[in-house]
Every structure is written in C-alpha cells, then in structure tokens.
Design a protein around this motif. Structure first.
Motif, PDB file in Angstrom:
ATOM      1  N   THR A  52      -5.181  12.989  -3.771  1.00 22.52           N
ATOM      2  CA  THR A  52      -4.854  11.918  -2.983  1.00 22.52           C
ATOM      3  C   THR A  52      -5.759  11.815  -1.997  1.00 22.52           C
ATOM      4  O   THR A  52      -6.197  10.202  -1.699  1.00 22.52           O
ATOM      5  CB  THR A  52      -3.533  12.168  -2.481  1.00 22.52           C
ATOM      6  N   PHE A  53      -6.309  12.417  -1.057  1.00 19.73           N
ATOM      7  CA  PHE A  53      -7.568  12.254   0.067  1.00 19.73           C
ATOM      8  C   PHE A  53      -8.636  11.699  -0.697  1.00 19.73           C
ATOM      9  O   PHE A  53      -9.237  10.561  -0.217  1.00 19.73           O
ATOM     10  CB  PHE A  53      -7.614  13.372   0.809  1.00 19.73           C
ATOM     11  N   GLY A  86       0.622  -1.172  -0.100  1.00 22.23           N
ATOM     12  CA  GLY A  86      -0.072  -0.046   0.151  1.00 22.23           C
ATOM     13  C   GLY A  86       0.674   1.277  -0.137  1.00 22.23           C
ATOM     14  O   GLY A  86       0.375   2.148  -0.500  1.00 22.23           O
ATOM     15  N   ALA A  87       1.877   1.263   0.770  1.00 19.48           N
ATOM     16  CA  ALA A  87       2.815   2.186   0.830  1.00 19.48           C
ATOM     17  C   ALA A  87       3.568   2.610  -0.734  1.00 19.48           C
ATOM     18  O   ALA A  87       3.709   3.685  -1.096  1.00 19.48           O
ATOM     19  CB  ALA A  87       3.950   2.236   1.716  1.00 19.48           C
ATOM     20  N   PHE A  88       3.890   1.412  -1.463  1.00 24.98           N
ATOM     21  CA  PHE A  88       4.652   1.810  -2.511  1.00 24.98           C
ATOM     22  C   PHE A  88       3.312   2.290  -3.483  1.00 24.98           C
ATOM     23  O   PHE A  88       3.782   3.254  -4.603  1.00 24.98           O
ATOM     24  CB  PHE A  88       5.009   0.368  -3.234  1.00 24.98           C
ATOM     25  N   LEU A  89       2.064   1.789  -3.674  1.00 28.54           N
ATOM     26  CA  LEU A  89       1.123   2.251  -4.549  1.00 28.54           C
ATOM     27  C   LEU A  89       0.621   3.552  -4.455  1.00 28.54           C
ATOM     28  O   LEU A  89       0.544   4.349  -5.090  1.00 28.54           O
ATOM     29  CB  LEU A  89      -0.132   1.104  -4.897  1.00 28.54           C
ATOM     30  N   PHE A  90       0.161   3.767  -3.020  1.00 27.02           N
ATOM     31  CA  PHE A  90      -0.729   5.062  -2.746  1.00 27.02           C
ATOM     32  C   PHE A  90       0.312   6.100  -2.244  1.00 27.02           C
ATOM     33  O   PHE A  90      -0.248   7.256  -2.588  1.00 27.02           O
ATOM     34  CB  PHE A  90      -1.652   4.714  -1.596  1.00 27.02           C
ATOM     35  N   SER A  91       1.385   5.752  -1.499  1.00 30.76           N
ATOM     36  CA  SER A  91       2.245   6.956  -1.098  1.00 30.76           C
ATOM     37  C   SER A  91       3.367   7.193  -2.098  1.00 30.76           C
ATOM     38  O   SER A  91       3.521   8.190  -2.722  1.00 30.76           O
ATOM     39  CB  SER A  91       2.930   6.493   0.172  1.00 30.76           C
ATOM     40  N   GLY A  92       3.960   6.014  -2.699  1.00 25.99           N
ATOM     41  CA  GLY A  92       5.113   6.266  -3.552  1.00 25.99           C
ATOM     42  C   GLY A  92       4.877   6.658  -4.807  1.00 25.99           C
ATOM     43  O   GLY A  92       5.313   7.762  -5.688  1.00 25.99           O
ATOM     44  N   LEU A  93       3.782   5.934  -5.643  1.00 22.87           N
ATOM     45  CA  LEU A  93       3.262   6.498  -6.866  1.00 22.87           C
ATOM     46  C   LEU A  93       2.207   7.327  -6.844  1.00 22.87           C
ATOM     47  O   LEU A  93       2.368   8.472  -7.413  1.00 22.87           O
ATOM     48  CB  LEU A  93       2.710   5.197  -7.463  1.00 22.87           C
ATOM     49  N   LEU A  94       0.806   7.292  -6.143  1.00 16.24           N
ATOM     50  CA  LEU A  94      -0.197   8.249  -6.109  1.00 16.24           C
ATOM     51  C   LEU A  94       0.196   9.537  -5.574  1.00 16.24           C
ATOM     52  O   LEU A  94       0.174  10.810  -6.225  1.00 16.24           O
ATOM     53  CB  LEU A  94      -1.301   7.614  -5.501  1.00 16.24           C
ATOM     54  N   TYR A 120       1.809  15.372  -5.732  1.00 19.78           N
ATOM     55  CA  TYR A 120       2.472  16.373  -4.932  1.00 19.78           C
ATOM     56  C   TYR A 120       3.575  17.059  -5.940  1.00 19.78           C
ATOM     57  O   TYR A 120       3.664  18.273  -5.994  1.00 19.78           O
ATOM     58  CB  TYR A 120       3.321  15.723  -3.816  1.00 19.78           C
ATOM     59  N   ASP A 121       4.198  16.334  -6.590  1.00 15.46           N
ATOM     60  CA  ASP A 121       5.053  17.013  -7.674  1.00 15.46           C
ATOM     61  C   ASP A 121       4.544  17.553  -8.640  1.00 15.46           C
ATOM     62  O   ASP A 121       5.051  18.596  -9.148  1.00 15.46           O
ATOM     63  CB  ASP A 121       5.871  15.784  -8.102  1.00 15.46           C
ATOM     64  N   THR A 122       2.965  17.242  -9.213  1.00 16.94           N
ATOM     65  CA  THR A 122       2.519  17.986 -10.156  1.00 16.94           C
ATOM     66  C   THR A 122       2.104  19.372  -9.723  1.00 16.94           C
ATOM     67  O   THR A 122       2.036  20.483 -10.436  1.00 16.94           O
ATOM     68  CB  THR A 122       1.346  17.150 -10.617  1.00 16.94           C
ATOM     69  N   GLU A 123       1.569  19.325  -8.612  1.00 19.50           N
ATOM     70  CA  GLU A 123       1.063  20.576  -7.930  1.00 19.50           C
ATOM     71  C   GLU A 123       2.240  21.399  -7.618  1.00 19.50           C
ATOM     72  O   GLU A 123       2.291  22.679  -7.728  1.00 19.50           O
ATOM     73  CB  GLU A 123       0.399  20.349  -6.567  1.00 19.50           C
ATOM     74  N   ALA A 124       3.583  20.983  -7.118  1.00 23.39           N
ATOM     75  CA  ALA A 124       4.576  21.673  -7.102  1.00 23.39           C
ATOM     76  C   ALA A 124       5.149  22.414  -8.070  1.00 23.39           C
ATOM     77  O   ALA A 124       5.718  23.549  -8.406  1.00 23.39           O
ATOM     78  CB  ALA A 124       5.758  20.937  -6.469  1.00 23.39           C
ATOM     79  N   ALA A 125       4.968  21.660  -9.255  1.00 22.58           N
ATOM     80  CA  ALA A 125       5.228  22.023 -10.639  1.00 22.58           C
ATOM     81  C   ALA A 125       4.697  23.586 -11.052  1.00 22.58           C
ATOM     82  O   ALA A 125       5.240  24.215 -11.618  1.00 22.58           O
ATOM     83  CB  ALA A 125       5.358  20.866 -11.626  1.00 22.58           C
ATOM     84  N   LYS A 126       3.314  23.235 -10.704  1.00 21.98           N
ATOM     85  CA  LYS A 126       2.309  24.301 -10.935  1.00 21.98           C
ATOM     86  C   LYS A 126       2.812  25.707 -10.224  1.00 21.98           C
ATOM     87  O   LYS A 126       2.544  26.778 -10.580  1.00 21.98           O
ATOM     88  CB  LYS A 126       0.902  24.013 -10.671  1.00 21.98           C
ATOM     89  N   GLN A 127       3.243  25.387  -9.041  1.00 26.00           N
ATOM     90  CA  GLN A 127       3.533  26.654  -8.082  1.00 26.00           C
ATOM     91  C   GLN A 127       4.796  27.166  -8.337  1.00 26.00           C
ATOM     92  O   GLN A 127       5.084  28.401  -8.377  1.00 26.00           O
ATOM     93  CB  GLN A 127       3.472  25.987  -6.704  1.00 26.00           C
TER      94      GLN A 127
END
Length: 442
Positions: A399-400, A358-366, A371-378
């Motif tokens: 994510t939530f 679950g950590a790999f799928l939901f945290s690492g990937l999702l 998070y990186d996509t939103e940081a790129a927008k900012q």
C-alpha cells in the motif's frame, strides 16, 4: 474568504488548522469528560456538535471587507495563529503526559477546562473591537488594487445614490462587481453587439469570476483537482488506517500516534496558509509550489513507512501530518484566485470530493484488500472476516509503495500546474497585494 479577500491564505490556514486540531480536542474530551465511553461520544457528536453549529450560525455572515491593508487586522490574525499554536501544543503535551502519568479525574477536568479557555481565546478579538472600536477607512480610489468582485458589493450599492450608473473608467477598473459593474458591462456589451463591434461576450480569464460550466473546461481546474486528489487521497488513507499501521509495527497504544498526526496536520494547515501568503505577496510565487514540495516529501515518507525501520514510525507520521495539512490550506485560496469568489462555494465543494474519493479508492479498496490478504496468510482463510489484526511490515508495505507512486504523479502534475499559473500570479500579486486583471478589452 469574501470577508478577508486580501488575506486568503491566512484565513484558509486558520480555519483548516482548527479543523485539523479538532481530532486531538475530541480525543481529550473522550478521554476525560466522557470517561472513554463510546456511547457518550456518539451522543456528543450527534447532539452537541449540531447544537453548537446552530448557535454559531448567526455570527458567520458576510461583512464589508477592508479596502486595503489593515494593520489591526494583521495583528488579529497573528493573535489567532498564536492562540491556535498554544492550543495545539497544550493538547499534544497533555495527551502524552496523561499516557505516561495517568492523571486523576480532578486533574483531567482542570486540563479540559484550560483547553476550553484556549479554544475560546479568539473571542477576545470581537470583545476588544466592541469595547474599543476602531475607525474604518472607506476611501475608494479607482487606481488602487481591488481584492475581488465581491469586495465592492457594499461600496457600489451606496455609490449609485450619488454617481451615474455607468462610468467607463470605473467599470473598467472594478472587475465584475455584483451591481453596477455587471450591469455596466452587460449594457456596454449589448450596445457593442448592436453596433456590430462584437459577436458575443468573451470567456473569463484566470483570476476573474468563472461560472462552474466555464471552469470545468479549463485544464488548470482539473490539474488542481488531480494534485489535491493525489495529496489528500493518499494522506487520508494513512489517517484512516493509522491505528492498524501502529499495531502492525508493534505499537500497542496508538493514542499518542493519532494525537501526533493531528497536531502536525494542524501545523501543516496553519503554516501552509501563512507561508504561501508570505511568498505570494513578496515573490509572486504560486501557492501550488508548496503542494509540489510537500508531495515530494510525502513520497519519501511513504517509503519510510514501507521500510518499517525501527524508530521511524513517529517521524514519518509527523512528516506526513504536516504535508497532508498543507494540501488543504493551499487548495482553498488557489481556487479562489484562479476562478474567483463569486462561485467559490461550488468550486471548493467540488475540489473537496478529492478527499472521500481518495479514501474510497486508496483506503477502502487498496489498503483494505491488501490488509485482509496479509491477514489471511497469517491466520488462515477462515479467519479473514474475524477481528484479528495483521502484524508485521507486510500488512501495509505494498500500500505504501503504491501511495509513494501516487504522490510522485501528483508532484509532476503540481509542477506542470505551477508553471502554467505562474504568469497569473505575477499579474495578480505584481504590486505586493491582490489585484484583479483589467476587463476593458474584449
């Protein structure tokens, strides 16, 4: 689990409770004894923890379990639970006070010393039992409920010196005991096959000892795995990103947030085991019903996180910590009750794969991708791989929402599983204590 087969929920809650509390304890050690030095913390984890494990290995060994309810054992469990609650409240309160008052080095050392004393409090039980030993009742009554196939290991080994190898009434009562029970059933099966009565040995029923190859073809096994995967997989995603979640919602110091989650995680683990043990004995309610309830609450909690309403971050963190902790203390005894204790280690470790998966799928990937996509927008595309932090509710909102959907699916799967295994728990706990099903019919 084998040493205390009639108190499985309580044992699982205590062990997993201390594991959940360990994050707050390590935070306290890191902040005081190690002066917030990352290199010292890594040295402590690399050498201190393994050394401690090697020292304690001798004391973790199989013992002869009690033949029934033991009032002294019940009191010992209550003492450990009380000691762990006091330790959890102490660590949480001192962490908050240190954040507000900034204790001196001397006071911090005293705080850590008291914490170590509270950690060692359960050792009072073996000390007390050594100084004032109690007499252990050893009567074995064939009609009495038996906890598991492993419970009779010592008793069967001693009984073969004075009793016949095969006694039909007892071999039918004590399910799959490691020595006489297994040998008796195998001999009886061979005789029946030779006489043409049966063609092959039947597969075990839920509540009996399964082999791994027999368990993985059962729908209940995979339902339990999926329910656990959805519960801990979504919860560990928030745990792994809790500091970033706090920063995104305007919390600069996330130490209190992490300590709050750790304490509530401990409460969920300890309380889940205790509450499920009470209701499974008094009402024969399957333990998985508490996984259902907590995952429904987790849906609401993730929606609170996604809304990012002022003042809800700490409440949502506390709720999620409790619900996340319950998943651990429910899964462990449930596996042992449905599929037996003989191969419990294999089942437990396989179920535990739900956490890292679950950590790999939901945290690492999702979560990481969003998070990186939103940081790129900012900050711009060229800054995505730098050490910038995403700020604002959009950093984790999607994510939530996905995690809320995952927990919703987990709740549905848990309802199905609970309905399927309800008759099993009525059979196992119909007399108010764990009893094994009869195996005389093939």
């Amino acid at each position: 689990m084998r040493n205390f087969p009639v108190s499985r929920g309580t044992v699982a809650g205590i062990l997993k409770g201390y594991a959940g509390l360990s994050a707050a304890v390590f935070t306290e050690i890191y902040s005081t004894l190690l002066q917030k030095s990352s290199s010292k913390l890594l040295m402590f984890l690399s050498f201190g923890v393994p050394i401690l494990c090697f020292v304690m290995m001798y004391f973790v060994r199989a013992c002869t379990p009690a033949s029934g309810e033991d009032a002294a054992e019940h009191g010992h469990f209550r003492f450990i639970q009380a000691a762990s609650v006091v330790l959890g409240l102490y660590v949480l309160s001192t962490t908050i006070l240190d954040h507000m008052l900034h204790f001196s080095a001397e006071i911090s050392s005293v705080i850590v010393a008291v914490m170590v004393v509270l950690l060692m409090a359960p050792l009072a039980i073996p000390v007390k039992m050594t100084i004032n030993p109690t007499r252990i009742n050893k009567p074995v009554i064939p009609d009495q409920p038996v906890a598991s196939s492993d419970e009779m290991l010592q008793g069967e080994g001693n009984a073969d010196k004075t009793e016949p190898l095969l006694k039909p009434s007892e071999s039918a009562t004590y399910l799959g005991s490691f020595r006489e029970g297994d040998e008796a059933s195998e001999v009886a099966m061979l005789l029946a096959v030779g006489e043409g009565a049966v063609k092959k040995k039947r597969r075990p029923k839920r509540g009996e000892d399964f082999r791994f190859s027999e368990a993985i073809i059962k729908a209940d096994f995979w339902l339990l795995f999926l329910v656990y995967f959805f519960g801990v997989g979504s919860g560990v995603t928030v745990l792994n990103n809790l500091a970033q979640i706090g920063i995104a919602q305007g919390v600069q110091n996330t130490t209190i947030l992490l300590s709050l989650f750790s304490f509530c995680n401990f409460v969920g683990r300890l309380g889940g085991g205790t509450v499920s043990e009470h209701f499974v004995r008094s009402k024969t309610v399957p333990r998985t019903i508490w996984m259902t309830c907590t995952q429904i609450v987790m849906v609401v909690t993730y929606l609170l996180f996604a809304s990012a309403i002022d003042g809800t971050l700490y409440a949502a963190t506390a709720l999620l910590g409790i619900c996340y902790g319950v998943q651990f203390s429910i899964m462990i005894p449930t596996v042992s009750e449905l599929f037996g204790l003989k191969h419990f280690g294999i089942f437990y470790n396989f179920m535990s794969l739900g956490n890292p998966l679950g950590a790999f799928l939901f945290s690492g990937l999702l979560a990481g991708y969003i998070y990186d996509t939103e940081a790129a927008k900012q900050y711009g595309l060229n800054l995505v791989n730098s050490s910038v932090s995403c700020v604002g509710p959009n950093c984790f909102r999607l994510t939530f929402l996905v995690l809320a959907g995952v927990s919703g699916v987990g709740s549905i799967a848990s309802i199905i599983l609970t309905k399927r295994i309800w008759p099993v728990y009525q059979m196992l706990y119909g007399g108010g204590s764990f009893r094994l099903p009869q195996t005389s019919n093939h």
